[in-house]
Each structure stands twice: as structure tokens, then as C-alpha cells.
Design a protein around this motif. Structure first.
Motif, mmCIF file in Angstrom:
data_model
loop_
_atom_site.group_PDB
_atom_site.id
_atom_site.type_symbol
_atom_site.label_atom_id
_atom_site.label_comp_id
_atom_site.label_asym_id
_atom_site.label_seq_id
_atom_site.Cartn_x
_atom_site.Cartn_y
_atom_site.Cartn_z
ATOM 1 N N ALA A 22 0.852 -1.188 0.000
ATOM 2 C CA ALA A 22 0.000 0.000 0.000
ATOM 3 C C ALA A 22 0.890 1.240 0.000
ATOM 4 O O ALA A 22 2.005 1.216 0.506
ATOM 5 C CB ALA A 22 -0.891 -0.011 1.234
ATOM 6 N N ALA A 23 0.383 2.301 -0.550
ATOM 7 C CA ALA A 23 1.139 3.548 -0.593
ATOM 8 C C ALA A 23 1.193 4.166 0.799
ATOM 9 O O ALA A 23 0.268 4.029 1.598
ATOM 10 C CB ALA A 23 0.477 4.508 -1.568
ATOM 11 N N ASP A 24 2.297 4.858 1.097
ATOM 12 C CA ASP A 24 2.437 5.583 2.346
ATOM 13 C C ASP A 24 1.630 6.867 2.255
ATOM 14 O O ASP A 24 1.780 7.629 1.299
ATOM 15 C CB ASP A 24 3.899 5.921 2.611
ATOM 16 C CG ASP A 24 4.744 4.677 2.850
ATOM 17 O OD1 ASP A 24 4.172 3.593 3.070
ATOM 18 O OD2 ASP A 24 5.977 4.803 2.822
ATOM 19 N N VAL A 25 0.795 7.120 3.268
ATOM 20 C CA VAL A 25 -0.042 8.322 3.291
ATOM 21 C C VAL A 25 0.291 9.097 4.558
ATOM 22 O O VAL A 25 -0.107 8.693 5.669
ATOM 23 C CB VAL A 25 -1.542 7.965 3.253
ATOM 24 C CG1 VAL A 25 -2.389 9.229 3.292
ATOM 25 C CG2 VAL A 25 -1.860 7.119 2.037
ATOM 26 N N PRO A 26 1.050 10.205 4.441
ATOM 27 C CA PRO A 26 1.405 10.994 5.623
ATOM 28 C C PRO A 26 0.162 11.576 6.299
ATOM 29 O O PRO A 26 -0.809 11.946 5.635
ATOM 30 C CB PRO A 26 2.270 12.126 5.059
ATOM 31 C CG PRO A 26 2.751 11.627 3.738
ATOM 32 C CD PRO A 26 1.666 10.729 3.223
ATOM 33 N N ALA A 98 -3.472 -0.138 6.945
ATOM 34 C CA ALA A 98 -4.086 0.165 8.241
ATOM 35 C C ALA A 98 -3.051 0.438 9.325
ATOM 36 O O ALA A 98 -3.404 0.791 10.441
ATOM 37 C CB ALA A 98 -4.978 -1.000 8.663
ATOM 38 N N GLN A 99 -1.763 0.287 9.011
ATOM 39 C CA GLN A 99 -0.716 0.408 10.018
ATOM 40 C C GLN A 99 -0.202 1.842 10.129
ATOM 41 O O GLN A 99 0.140 2.472 9.125
ATOM 42 C CB GLN A 99 0.446 -0.516 9.662
ATOM 43 C CG GLN A 99 1.519 -0.585 10.713
ATOM 44 C CD GLN A 99 2.634 -1.512 10.291
ATOM 45 O OE1 GLN A 99 3.259 -1.305 9.255
ATOM 46 N NE2 GLN A 99 2.868 -2.541 11.101
ATOM 47 N N LEU A 100 -0.126 2.358 11.363
ATOM 48 C CA LEU A 100 0.478 3.654 11.625
ATOM 49 C C LEU A 100 1.974 3.447 11.790
ATOM 50 O O LEU A 100 2.407 2.543 12.503
ATOM 51 C CB LEU A 100 -0.123 4.278 12.894
ATOM 52 C CG LEU A 100 0.398 5.666 13.263
ATOM 53 C CD1 LEU A 100 0.079 6.685 12.169
ATOM 54 C CD2 LEU A 100 -0.205 6.112 14.592
ATOM 55 N N PRO A 115 6.652 0.618 12.825
ATOM 56 C CA PRO A 115 5.288 0.728 13.321
ATOM 57 C C PRO A 115 5.222 1.522 14.629
ATOM 58 O O PRO A 115 6.169 1.549 15.398
ATOM 59 C CB PRO A 115 4.853 -0.710 13.568
ATOM 60 C CG PRO A 115 5.839 -1.553 12.865
ATOM 61 C CD PRO A 115 7.088 -0.770 12.744
ATOM 62 N N VAL A 116 4.073 2.123 14.864
ATOM 63 C CA VAL A 116 3.829 2.955 16.039
ATOM 64 C C VAL A 116 2.546 2.479 16.709
ATOM 65 O O VAL A 116 1.591 2.106 16.032
ATOM 66 C CB VAL A 116 3.671 4.430 15.601
ATOM 67 C CG1 VAL A 116 3.182 5.293 16.724
ATOM 68 C CG2 VAL A 116 4.960 4.955 15.038
ATOM 69 N N THR A 117 2.545 2.527 18.039
ATOM 70 C CA THR A 117 1.335 2.268 18.806
ATOM 71 C C THR A 117 0.995 3.527 19.582
ATOM 72 O O THR A 117 1.869 4.125 20.205
ATOM 73 C CB THR A 117 1.564 1.104 19.807
ATOM 74 O OG1 THR A 117 1.996 -0.045 19.078
ATOM 75 C CG2 THR A 117 0.297 0.784 20.563
#
Length: 120
Positions: A22-26, A98-100, A115-117
């Protein structure tokens, strides 16, 4: 029907196989304000960053806790400065599917952190 044109037709209709990544979406500055600021942000289990809504930040965990300040840029990046040492940089939070995730965007940075939580 001429079958040699089928892949092109499927691509035009949006039915072709999706790309592998998936593309990175800032995140926008508004999304950073609502999703990141005032919360505990874990870049890994040992380092939790708390971006206060007052422009101050604290890093909890790791060998030393640190404090500093930050500013939210119009493009959604968070640029920070730690005291001591006088360390500075910029983070960009983004979604990959769906991953931050987070990456450093300042010069000489390690780039993608991973990844960030986020915990309220």
C-alpha cells in the motif's frame, strides 16, 4: 473477444491485481493533532514519547528519560529539540494500509523507524 487485450481492459476497470504494498499516506497536521498529540506514542516497546498539547515532549523508557520541545509543521511533521543533549530532528507519522508508522525526515536521519502504537 480478442483475449490479448484482457489484461489492459481489467486494469482500466480497476480489476487488475493490486500492488504488493500500500502507498504511504502521511498524516496531515489536523490528523497529527487529533491522533498523536496528548497521547503516548510508542516507537518500540522501550521508547514512549508523549507530545504534550503545550509544545513540550517527554521520552519515557530506555536508558534515560528526556525532555524537550516540538513544533507541528503545516505539512504534519513534528520537529523536536531535546535538552540535554542538544539533539533535534523531525518525525513524519504516516499510514501504510491500516498500520500507523513513523520515519525521520531530517538530514542524516535513519529514515523509516517502523510501526507505532498510540495509547490515549
Amino acid at each position: 473477444m480478442n483475449w490479448k487485450h484482457l489484461p489492459a481492459a481489467l486494469a482500466l476497470w480497476g480489476l487488475a491485481a493490486p500492488t504488493a504494498e500500500a502507498a504511504d499516506v502521511p498524516l496531515t497536521s489536523a490528523q497529527v493533532r487529533s491522533d498523536i498529540l496528548g497521547k503516548e506514542v510508542s516507537h518500540n516497546p522501550r521508547h514512549i514519547i508523549i507530545f504534550g498539547t503545550d509544545g513540550k515532549l517527554a521520552v519515557v523508557g530506555g536508558p534515560l528519560g528526556k525532555n524537550g520541545t516540538y513544533r507541528l509543521e503545516t505539512d504534519g511533521r513534528i520537529c523536536w529539540r531535546m535538552r540535554p543533549p542538544n539533539d533535534a530532528g523531525c518525525f513524519q507519522y504516516y499510514r501504510r494500509g491500516a498500520q500507523l508508522r513513523v520515519r525521520r525526515t531530517d538530514s542524516g536521519s535513519p529514515g523509516d523507524i517502523g510501526p507505532v502504537t498510540v495509547t490515549p
